[in-house]
Design an enzyme around this catalytic site. Structure first.
Site, short mmCIF file in Angstrom:
data_model
loop_
_atom_site.label_atom_id
_atom_site.label_comp_id
_atom_site.label_asym_id
_atom_site.label_seq_id
_atom_site.Cartn_x
_atom_site.Cartn_y
_atom_site.Cartn_z
NE ARG A 147 1.91 -4.33 3.53
CZ ARG A 147 0.81 -3.97 4.21
NH1 ARG A 147 0.15 -4.86 4.92
NH2 ARG A 147 0.40 -2.73 4.16
CD GLU B 104 -3.53 -8.45 6.00
OE1 GLU B 104 -3.63 -7.31 6.46
OE2 GLU B 104 -2.85 -8.71 4.99
CG ASP C 113 -6.82 -5.91 5.04
OD1 ASP C 113 -7.83 -5.65 4.37
OD2 ASP C 113 -5.67 -5.63 4.67
CG HIS D 159 -1.94 -1.11 1.21
ND1 HIS D 159 -2.80 -1.33 0.17
CD2 HIS D 159 -2.21 -2.08 2.12
CE1 HIS D 159 -3.56 -2.38 0.43
NE2 HIS D 159 -3.22 -2.87 1.61
#
Ligand code: 3PY
Ligand code: MG
Length: 260
Positions: free
Chosen positions: A71, A146, A172, A48
């Site tokens: 990530r 998540e 999430d 993200h």
């Protein structure tokens, strides 16, 4: 001083709690700034974050005392291998819902005979001497928990050989459990889930990790036993500080932006 690969692994193995900063802003300066702020580790968010170039951001982090993690966008072995070859000391993989996915994650990150990572640690072998001899032992591999499905498979995921730990994505996870995305795990079903994940992970001698915006939620996470604790993103910290200065001088600030 031991290099970042040894350092982060050794501190976690000794039971220390690691403060991790999260990088969403492109460009190396915010990475340098976060690294010089005192975080033990920094994670480049390729899911993200606003893509600032993996290698140049790793180089910016290398000029600071922080250890670099990535990530990855998804469970996609080429992305995992590229991040590690470029010098990440660990990876965090989103949306690991099953033991089979956790095994695929480990397989991509560990060399034979344990896994199927292809040999070619281009930059990693440049900056971490003797890389092949210690990569499997010292590389951190976190599966993100998540979703409600991941929670129902938590025990099986935690039994995956070669997994270093799990990393909770509260936004999430709450979205999956309740239909609302929030980072606040201080109460309710999400609170119970976050406590249970820490308990089951610690019980197996693995590292529990979690994303928080910092402050009280980071403290709560540590109280629950989390030892790899993300405490803020460069994006949100800058936005919050700017809004607070303007709000102070004008008597009212802009509301915080959505997201994290
Ligand atoms: C989440 O909260 O879902 C995350 O992925 C945090 O980065
Ligand atoms: Mg998430």
């Amino acid at each position: 001083m031991p290099d970042a690969l040894s350092r982060l692994y050794t501190r976690l193995a000794a039971g220390e709690t690691i403060l991790n900063g999260w990088l969403h802003l492109p460009g190396g300066v915010s990475a340098e700034l976060m690294g010089q702020a005192g975080y033990d580790a920094l994670t480049i968010d390729l899911q993200h974050g606003l893509d600032g170039g993996l290698v140049s951001t790793l180089q910016a982090i290398a000029a600071t005392p922080a250890a670099p993690l990535v990530r990855v966008p998804w469970l996609h072995p080429p992305d995992l291998m590229r991040a590690l070859d470029a010098g990440a000391v660990g990876v965090i993989c989103p949306m690991i819902d099953t033991a089979e996915q956790a095994r695929a994650l480990v397989h991509a990150c560990r060399y034979a005979p344990q896994g199927g990572r292809s040999y070619g640690p281009t930059r990693a072998s440049l900056i971490y001497p003797g890389y092949l001899d210690r990569a499997d032992a010292q590389t951190l591999v976190f599966a993100m928990i998540e979703t409600a499905v991941a929670l129902s498979n938590l025990e099986a995921i935690l039994e995956t050989p070669g997994l270093s730990g799990v990393f909770v994505g509260p936004a999430d996870l709450s979205l999956s459990l309740s239909g609302t995305a929030t980072l606040d795990f201080s109460a309710g079903e999400i609170g119970q889930a976050v406590a249970r994940i820490a308990y089951e992970t610690v019980r197996r001698g693995l590292i529990p990790g979690i994303f928080t915006p910092g402050g009280e939620l980071a403290r709560q996470a540590m109280t629950l036993g989390y030892r790899f604790v993300t405490a803020g993103t460069d994006f949100a910290l800058l936005s919050g500080a700017a809004r607070s200065v303007v709000g102070d001088l004008r008597g009212s600030g802009m509301p915080a932006p959505p997201g994290y």
